[in-house]
Design a protein around this motif. Structure first.
Motif, PDB file in Angstrom:
ATOM      1  N   LEU A   1       0.836  -1.200   0.000  1.00 58.85           N
ATOM      2  CA  LEU A   1       0.000   0.000   0.000  1.00 58.85           C
ATOM      3  C   LEU A   1       0.875   1.256   0.000  1.00 58.85           C
ATOM      4  O   LEU A   1       0.648   2.182  -0.782  1.00 58.85           O
ATOM      5  N   PHE A   2       1.880   1.265   0.860  1.00 60.24           N
ATOM      6  CA  PHE A   2       2.799   2.400   0.905  1.00 60.24           C
ATOM      7  C   PHE A   2       3.465   2.600  -0.453  1.00 60.24           C
ATOM      8  O   PHE A   2       3.493   3.718  -0.984  1.00 60.24           O
ATOM      9  N   GLU A   3       3.994   1.557  -1.024  1.00 59.48           N
ATOM     10  CA  GLU A   3       4.699   1.649  -2.305  1.00 59.48           C
ATOM     11  C   GLU A   3       3.767   2.114  -3.434  1.00 59.48           C
ATOM     12  O   GLU A   3       4.185   2.879  -4.303  1.00 59.48           O
ATOM     13  N   GLU A   4       2.521   1.647  -3.404  1.00 61.82           N
ATOM     14  CA  GLU A   4       1.564   2.055  -4.439  1.00 61.82           C
ATOM     15  C   GLU A   4       1.363   3.566  -4.435  1.00 61.82           C
ATOM     16  O   GLU A   4       1.429   4.227  -5.475  1.00 61.82           O
ATOM     17  N   TYR A   5       1.096   4.144  -3.265  1.00 63.91           N
ATOM     18  CA  TYR A   5       0.851   5.583  -3.199  1.00 63.91           C
ATOM     19  C   TYR A   5       2.135   6.385  -3.335  1.00 63.91           C
ATOM     20  O   TYR A   5       2.132   7.469  -3.931  1.00 63.91           O
TER      21      TYR A   5
END
Length: 152
Positions: free
Chosen positions: A19-23
């Motif tokens: 999730l962190f990497e996506e945003y």
């Protein structure tokens, strides 16, 4: 403006890191993650103090600090975006978000912070907070650009 995230602990593969990497990938401002961990077995106040030293040492000198802390100020996404816009317009070079360890942040970081921010009075897993923060930084970017993402 360069965005920094200094956080205690190393993210392991899994949904929270994804999730962190996506945003993070959606954010157009340069965004750098600094993960820190103490090597000594410490507890309580000593642990928080050691983590604070590592967190502060991982940031560029003169960075504007935002401490994420459950005792901080809660704000809506539009207010958060406005604050980000103020820092951008004031030519803040480095904006650094700081997430402490399981015992929270040492008072020295809260005292150095331009803003102490809480996502909720609830306690959130620290790895999840990274993703939530990245999403809110992305949302602020979209609000400032006049994009309708923030209304979704």
């Amino acid at each position: 403006m360069r965005i920094w995230l200094a956080a205690v602990g190393k993210a392991k593969p899994g949904p929270a890191r994804d999730l962190f990497e996506e945003y993070k990938a959606r954010i157009t401002w340069p965004f750098q993650l600094r993960e820190v961990e103490t090597k000594k077995r410490l507890e309580g106040v000593e642990l928080k103090r050691a983590e604070a030293e590592l967190l502060l040492a991982s940031l560029p000198p003169g960075a504007t600090i935002v401490a994420l802390d459950e005792r901080g100020r809660m704000m809506g996404s539009e207010d958060f975006a406005a604050r980000m816009g103020q820092w951008r317009d004031a030519a803040v070079g480095d904006l650094a978000f700081v997430i402490g360890g399981a015992d929270g942040l040492d008072a020295t970081i809260r005292q150095k912070a331009a803003l102490v921010l809480a996502f909720s009075p609830m306690t959130w897993p620290h790895m999840m907070v990274r993703g939530m923060l990245a999403e809110q930084v992305y949302r602020a970017q979209q609000i400032l650009a006049g994009h309708p993402y923030h209304r979704a």
